[in-house]
Each structure stands twice: as C-alpha cells, then as structure tokens.
Scaffold this motif. Structure first.
Motif, mmCIF file in Angstrom:
data_model
loop_
_atom_site.group_PDB
_atom_site.id
_atom_site.type_symbol
_atom_site.label_atom_id
_atom_site.label_comp_id
_atom_site.label_asym_id
_atom_site.label_seq_id
_atom_site.Cartn_x
_atom_site.Cartn_y
_atom_site.Cartn_z
ATOM 1 N N LYS A 1 0.848 -1.189 0.000
ATOM 2 C CA LYS A 1 0.000 0.000 0.000
ATOM 3 C C LYS A 1 0.881 1.236 0.000
ATOM 4 C CE LYS A 1 -4.059 -2.035 2.240
ATOM 5 N NZ LYS A 1 -5.055 -1.938 3.321
ATOM 6 N N HIS A 2 0.511 2.215 -0.822
ATOM 7 C CA HIS A 2 1.268 3.460 -0.792
ATOM 8 C C HIS A 2 0.415 4.642 -1.219
ATOM 9 C CE1 HIS A 2 1.786 2.868 -5.157
ATOM 10 N NE2 HIS A 2 2.430 1.743 -4.937
ATOM 11 N N TYR A 3 0.695 5.782 -0.596
ATOM 12 C CA TYR A 3 0.027 7.020 -0.984
ATOM 13 C C TYR A 3 0.480 7.391 -2.391
ATOM 14 C CZ TYR A 3 -1.503 7.866 3.864
ATOM 15 O OH TYR A 3 -2.089 7.773 5.098
ATOM 16 N N ALA A 4 -0.404 8.108 -3.119
ATOM 17 C CA ALA A 4 -0.102 8.364 -4.523
ATOM 18 C C ALA A 4 -0.433 9.777 -4.985
ATOM 19 C CB ALA A 4 -0.851 7.354 -5.399
ATOM 20 N N HIS A 5 -1.003 10.603 -4.135
ATOM 21 C CA HIS A 5 -1.279 11.981 -4.537
ATOM 22 C C HIS A 5 -0.986 12.929 -3.390
ATOM 23 C CE1 HIS A 5 -3.039 15.351 -6.622
ATOM 24 N NE2 HIS A 5 -3.772 15.611 -5.555
ATOM 25 N N PRO A 6 -0.251 14.015 -3.664
ATOM 26 C CA PRO A 6 0.363 14.372 -4.946
ATOM 27 C C PRO A 6 1.500 13.405 -5.306
ATOM 28 C CG PRO A 6 0.210 16.283 -3.480
ATOM 29 C CD PRO A 6 -0.058 15.070 -2.660
ATOM 30 N N LEU A 7 1.526 12.970 -6.546
ATOM 31 C CA LEU A 7 2.453 11.927 -6.965
ATOM 32 C C LEU A 7 3.901 12.335 -6.744
ATOM 33 C CD1 LEU A 7 2.662 9.111 -8.221
ATOM 34 C CD2 LEU A 7 2.727 10.199 -10.476
ATOM 35 N N ASN A 8 4.235 13.593 -7.033
ATOM 36 C CA ASN A 8 5.635 14.002 -6.904
ATOM 37 C C ASN A 8 6.102 14.045 -5.455
ATOM 38 O OD1 ASN A 8 4.186 16.238 -6.118
ATOM 39 N ND2 ASN A 8 5.250 17.699 -7.426
ATOM 40 N N GLU A 9 5.171 14.061 -4.503
ATOM 41 C CA GLU A 9 5.543 14.036 -3.084
ATOM 42 C C GLU A 9 5.776 12.619 -2.569
ATOM 43 O OE1 GLU A 9 2.964 16.194 -0.496
ATOM 44 O OE2 GLU A 9 2.992 18.012 -1.745
ATOM 45 N N TRP A 10 5.154 11.634 -3.227
ATOM 46 C CA TRP A 10 5.173 10.281 -2.677
ATOM 47 C C TRP A 10 5.978 9.273 -3.486
ATOM 48 C CZ3 TRP A 10 4.036 10.319 2.094
ATOM 49 C CH2 TRP A 10 3.025 11.141 2.600
ATOM 50 N N ILE A 11 6.169 9.528 -4.785
ATOM 51 C CA ILE A 11 6.721 8.482 -5.643
ATOM 52 C C ILE A 11 8.131 8.068 -5.229
ATOM 53 C CG2 ILE A 11 7.661 10.022 -7.430
ATOM 54 C CD1 ILE A 11 6.522 7.950 -9.497
ATOM 55 N N GLN A 12 8.903 8.974 -4.641
ATOM 56 C CA GLN A 12 10.259 8.615 -4.212
ATOM 57 C C GLN A 12 10.256 7.690 -2.993
ATOM 58 O OE1 GLN A 12 12.900 9.266 -6.103
ATOM 59 N NE2 GLN A 12 11.429 10.252 -7.502
ATOM 60 N N GLU A 13 9.091 7.586 -2.338
ATOM 61 C CA GLU A 13 8.956 6.667 -1.197
ATOM 62 C C GLU A 13 8.575 5.262 -1.646
ATOM 63 O OE1 GLU A 13 9.583 7.692 1.943
ATOM 64 O OE2 GLU A 13 10.048 9.691 1.174
ATOM 65 N N TRP A 14 8.109 5.134 -2.878
ATOM 66 C CA TRP A 14 7.692 3.830 -3.393
ATOM 67 C C TRP A 14 8.903 2.916 -3.567
ATOM 68 C CZ3 TRP A 14 3.954 4.939 -8.099
ATOM 69 C CH2 TRP A 14 2.874 5.699 -7.662
ATOM 70 N N PRO A 15 8.670 1.621 -3.700
ATOM 71 C CA PRO A 15 9.789 0.694 -3.960
ATOM 72 C C PRO A 15 10.579 1.090 -5.202
ATOM 73 C CG PRO A 15 7.810 -0.530 -3.382
ATOM 74 C CD PRO A 15 7.389 0.897 -3.538
ATOM 75 N N ASP A 16 11.903 0.938 -5.116
ATOM 76 C CA ASP A 16 12.744 1.199 -6.292
ATOM 77 C C ASP A 16 13.076 -0.083 -7.042
ATOM 78 O OD1 ASP A 16 14.415 0.057 -4.439
ATOM 79 O OD2 ASP A 16 15.842 1.721 -4.363
ATOM 80 N N LYS A 17 12.505 -1.201 -6.588
ATOM 81 C CA LYS A 17 12.601 -2.459 -7.310
ATOM 82 C C LYS A 17 11.197 -3.042 -7.404
ATOM 83 C CE LYS A 17 17.287 -3.535 -5.752
ATOM 84 N NZ LYS A 17 18.116 -4.495 -4.986
ATOM 85 N N PRO A 18 10.844 -3.597 -8.570
ATOM 86 C CA PRO A 18 11.609 -3.649 -9.814
ATOM 87 C C PRO A 18 11.913 -2.248 -10.350
ATOM 88 C CG PRO A 18 9.345 -4.337 -10.167
ATOM 89 C CD PRO A 18 9.497 -4.184 -8.705
ATOM 90 N N HIS A 19 12.882 -2.162 -11.233
ATOM 91 C CA HIS A 19 13.418 -0.870 -11.654
ATOM 92 C C HIS A 19 12.389 0.011 -12.335
ATOM 93 C CE1 HIS A 19 13.618 -1.668 -16.037
ATOM 94 N NE2 HIS A 19 13.754 -2.929 -15.675
#
Length: 348
Positions: A141-159
């Motif tokens: 589960k992950h927050y997604a809006h605003p996307l630019n605030e959260w996307i760096q917290e998402w998994p970096d794998k898979p690439h």
C-alpha cells in the motif's frame, strides 16, 4: 510432532505466509468457518457495464450519468469500458506489480509494517500476527497523490515500478474525478459538488497479490468488507472478486471483461447520498491454478476533510442518517479494531 502439524495453528508473520513456505495445504489459521466458505463453482454476478465514451459529449452525457446513478443505486458496483486508459498502460501496471511480488522476501520486507498510518507499507493477511483468521494475500500500500511528493517513497525495485505504476496512477486519478462528478450529478447536487475537494484529496494504492491456493474452498484472500473511500477503481489480472446479490444475499463472482475497470461505491458516497447509494460489500476468493493481482486505487477527500451528507438530500421525510467522518477517522477506527464495519459505526 511432525513439522506439518506444527504449522497447523501457526500465525504466520509478515513475509512468511504459507504460500511462501511451500505448504501444499491450507493451515488451520487460514481456514474460515464452514458457513462462510466460498463455492468452487459460484454463480456469475449480473454487473452493470457503463460505457464512458459519451461522458464528455453534452448530448450523450445525461444518459451516461443516468446509467452510473442507476448502478450506484442498485448495487454500488459497476464495470467501465472506454475509460480512456490504454491497454498498454493497464498491462504494464499489472506486469510491474507481478514483478514486485516475485522479488525475494527480504526485499519486500523493507516495507513491512502493521501501522495503518504509514504512507508505504507491505504486509500479508490483514493485520499480520493479529488476525484470528489469516487471509491469503500479500499487499503493498502506498500514498499516490500528490504523486511528486510520494513516488520517491515507493519501492525502487523492480526498476520500472515507479514509472509504470506512476503512469497508471495518474490516469486512474483523473478518471476518478470524472466519475465522482457523474455520481454527484446523478444525485442532483451538480457535477462540481466535490470537484475541488477531490482534486486536493487522497489517492491510496493497494497492490494485492493472491497466490494460487491448494484448497481454495477453505480460505479467502480478503474477508467481506466495504471500502472507506468515495470510490474505488480496480484493475485485476483475472477474476476473483465476489459481490453480494442484493436480491437473495448470495455471493456471486464478478465476470472478467477484457480491458474493463471496476468501480466500487465507498462508504463516503453512502454518507454523502444519505443512503440513496450503498457502499458495495465484497470479498476476494482464491483459485488453485494461477496467482491473481489486483491494483486498487482508493479515492477520497483530504486526510482530515469531513464527508457529510448533502443538505439537499435531507428532508423531514428523509432525515440525516449518518455522522460525518474523514479518512483519518477511518484509520483511527482501524487502529482501535472495534470488530464492526466502519459504515455501521457512522449510522445515527
């Protein structure tokens, strides 16, 4: 005692569900009561299919809005076609979700948590090591809006996870605002009634993995529940979602429709509509042939924005039926684990 017997009543910890331990049976901690067990041959649900192609055409929009309103009133669930998200985007989102759950457990465990307030978390079941009965799934589960605030917290794998999932997330959010506008318009309170609050609102992604199950008639992926959202948009790799037939109370399988997305009415729309539209109770079943992925996009107003019943829908003949509440209120409710549904807790 043999090792198989030792596992019978074990509550599996995060990252150690039975599907990742190679068990060829369902442990007792996953067995649901016989009265609630799913059928291996369920009847197929009669689901409304709404074609969104005319939603932005002034001549066709009234009919599309009417169809959405009818589906919300009759079942709180519908499938949508011609929704504007390409098959390529859908397939790539599902592909990167499959790839995430194929990662080694040690990689997924970096995000593990039972804290419902965490903006990015991985787990299994509902609440690992807390559930009296466990459920056969893994989730991210992950927050997604605003996307630019959260996307760096998402998994970096898979690439490619951030890229592929991010592309789908943006399109699903835009679609959710269009659908909510149609829902409020169908209620007679105007398409812009919640537009600004939804624009500034929450989008939470729940990416679910339901591994194939050796005894699918004994367990569930997720127990019966309604969503705590305004609306939920679901993309799935194969069927497995069941909804209750309002006419006879039986569980029916939602049919697979290539390229379609599913829309669930959530608790907050039930509150907004003063019960004219009902949030859909659903559950997830399993199968012994393939792993199923669902990408669930949950849309609501801001974390502390209270959803209240529209005054236009309250009268002497139809008095207010629900207390107002926010997304944070729901998270706090989950933490308390009160043992009843959230929507029931809101009824006056």
């Amino acid at each position: 005692m043999e090792s198989g017997d030792c596992d019978e009543n074990k509550a599996f910890s995060i990252g150690e569900p039975p599907q990742e331990n190679g068990l060829s049976h369902v442990p007792r901690s996953y067995e649901i009561s016989s009265s609630n067990r799913p059928s291996l041959n369920p009847e197929i649900a009669n689901v409304a299919v709404v074609d969104l192609v005319g939603l932005n055409d002034p001549d066709q929009r009234p009919m599309v809005v009417k169809n959405i309103g009818s589906a919300c009133r009759e079942s709180g669930f519908f499938q949508i076609i011609n929704h504007g998200i390409s098959q390529k985007v859908l397939d790539e989102a599902l592909g990167t979700a499959f790839a995430f759950f194929d990662l080694p457990t040690t990689e997924k465990e970096k995000y593990m948590s039972n804290d419902v307030h965490k903006p990015v978390r991985y787990g299994t079941s509902i609440k690992d090591e807390v559930d009296k009965i466990q459920y056969r799934r893994g989730f991210l589960k992950h927050y997604a809006h605003p996307l630019n605030e959260w996307i760096q917290e998402w998994p970096d794998k898979p690439h490619d996870y951030r890229d592929k999932m991010g592309s789908y997330v943006m399109k699903a959010r835009r679609l959710s605002i269009e659908i909510m506008g149609a829902i409020t318009e169908s209620l007679g309170i105007g398409r812009k009634y919640l537009e600004n609050k939804m624009e500034d609102g929450m989008q939470v992604m729940a990416v679910n993995c339901y591994p194939k199950c050796p005894e699918p008639h004994l367990a569930l992926g997720v127990p019966p529940h309604s969503d705590h959202t305004c609306i939920t948009i679901v993309l799935q790799s194969s069927c497995g979602l069941e909804i209750i037939d309002a006419a006879d109370g039986t569980w029916r399988l939602v049919p697979e429709l290539q390229g379609a997305l599913e829309v669930h009415v959530g608790d907050h729309v039930e509150v907004l509509s003063n019960g004219l539209y009902k949030s859909m109770v659903h559950r997830v079943t399993l199968n012994n042939e393939r792993t199923r992925i669902s990408i669930v996009s949950l849309h609501s107003m801001g974390l502390d924005e209270k959803m209240a019943t529209a005054q236009e829908l309250v009268s002497d003949e139809n008095p207010k039926k629900y207390k107002e509440s926010s997304f944070r209120d729901f998270l706090n409710f989950l933490t308390r684990n009160e043992g009843k549904s959230y929507i029931e807790s809101l009824k006056m």
